[in-house]
Design an enzyme around this catalytic site. Sequence first.
Site, PDB file in Angstrom:
ATOM      1  NE  ARG A 108      47.758  14.043   6.314  1.00 63.65           N
ATOM      2  CZ  ARG A 108      48.656  14.222   5.354  1.00 63.65           C
ATOM      3  NH1 ARG A 108      49.726  14.969   5.581  1.00 63.65           N
ATOM      4  NH2 ARG A 108      48.500  13.689   4.159  1.00 63.65           N
ATOM      5  CB  CYS A 117      52.841   9.670  -1.860  1.00 60.44           C
ATOM      6  SG  CYS A 117      53.915   9.511  -0.418  1.00 60.44           S
ATOM      7  NE  ARG A 160      46.084  13.047  -2.191  1.00 63.27           N
ATOM      8  CZ  ARG A 160      46.682  13.378  -1.028  1.00 63.27           C
ATOM      9  NH1 ARG A 160      47.989  13.348  -0.932  1.00 63.27           N
ATOM     10  NH2 ARG A 160      45.955  13.682   0.037  1.00 63.27           N
ATOM     11  CD  GLN A 212      49.716  10.223  -2.533  1.00 61.47           C
ATOM     12  OE1 GLN A 212      49.658  11.246  -1.887  1.00 61.47           O
ATOM     13  NE2 GLN A 212      50.023  10.214  -3.827  1.00 61.47           N
ATOM     14  CG  HIS A 234      48.002   8.821   2.478  1.00 63.20           C
ATOM     15  ND1 HIS A 234      46.839   9.581   2.475  1.00 63.20           N
ATOM     16  CD2 HIS A 234      49.004   9.675   2.106  1.00 63.20           C
ATOM     17  CE1 HIS A 234      47.140  10.821   2.126  1.00 63.20           C
ATOM     18  NE2 HIS A 234      48.443  10.903   1.895  1.00 63.20           N
ATOM     19  CG  ASP A 247      56.118   7.291   1.907  1.00 60.50           C
ATOM     20  OD1 ASP A 247      56.291   8.504   1.654  1.00 60.50           O
ATOM     21  OD2 ASP A 247      55.482   6.897   2.916  1.00 60.50           O
TER      22      ASP A 247
END
Length: 310
Positions: A102, A263, A291, A132, A129, A223
Amino acid sequence: MRHFLSLYDFTKEEILEILSLAIKIKKEAKIKNYIPYLQHQSLGMLFEKSSTRTRISFEVGMYQLGGKSLFLSSSDLQLGRGEPTRDSARVMGRMIDMIMIRTFDQKVLDEFAKFSGIPVINGLTDKYHPVQLMADYLTMIEQGKDKNPVVAYVGDGNNIAHSWMMLAGKLGFELRIATPKGHEPWQEIINDAKEISAISGAKIMYTNDPKEAVHKADVVTTDTWLSMGQEDKKNQKIEEFAGYMVDTNMMKLAKSDAIFLHCLPAYRGYEVSEEVLENYANIVFDEAENRLHVQKGIMVWLEEKRCLKS
Ligand code: CP
Ligand code: NVA
């Protein structure tokens, strides 16, 4: 050997193959049948940004697969003191079997992919991402929303929006992205999405009108308006995103059986209202749980590809 850096690198068939594997592994896990697909393997988890879901799901996922994970914070590593990325990548590649990263810049992932000699997984960059979105699509499958869905993304043209564009572009569904002016997705991603949509038949529409995006949609999603690293833009963004909160009135414009995805982490009263988040909480927290399952599928799939090649 394959990496998991962006959905752009995958075919539709590969994405569906990973999802099938994740569904199988999820079923096994639900009856506590933890098959050690990755016994004695080690996963490095390199974080340059905060995380709850990504950290926990990769760590628990690797444990359930019979392997071990190492939490590596860049500020504790020599990497954070200036050791070149390519040297860190080569060292890690000698000691661990797979790495999840990340970081801010997609180029760090590319450098790890080039120099480490082990599969690299994108755990979020400023650009994408992808893990996700695999969890999001698994949730759509479970909710029966994977047959020619219309998905509306309302909010910032960020890493999550970009990943939706890659997913729609690869799988061939309709995606409508509504962002305020000046917060549209990056032009290079719009170009890539156009290129892959030409193959899959995906329809991706960009608008500055959230209502137009949400009209009769099957899935509504959003988001945070403030991605990690943008904290100093808070006041400015709150002003610019006025009218973009997904609230009950906005959900009413979608199909009556539409679902809401997020998410997480969610900021109630900004990109989503308290009421919408709580009304769809079962689905949103399934999405978070997915996830774990989907990333186990990704890790097992990457290992299978590595074994095929060697
Ligand atoms: N959605 C997501 O990646 O959450 P974390 O930042 O908590 O990992
Ligand atoms: N766009 C958000 C996603 C967090 C999971 C960020 O980059 O911070």
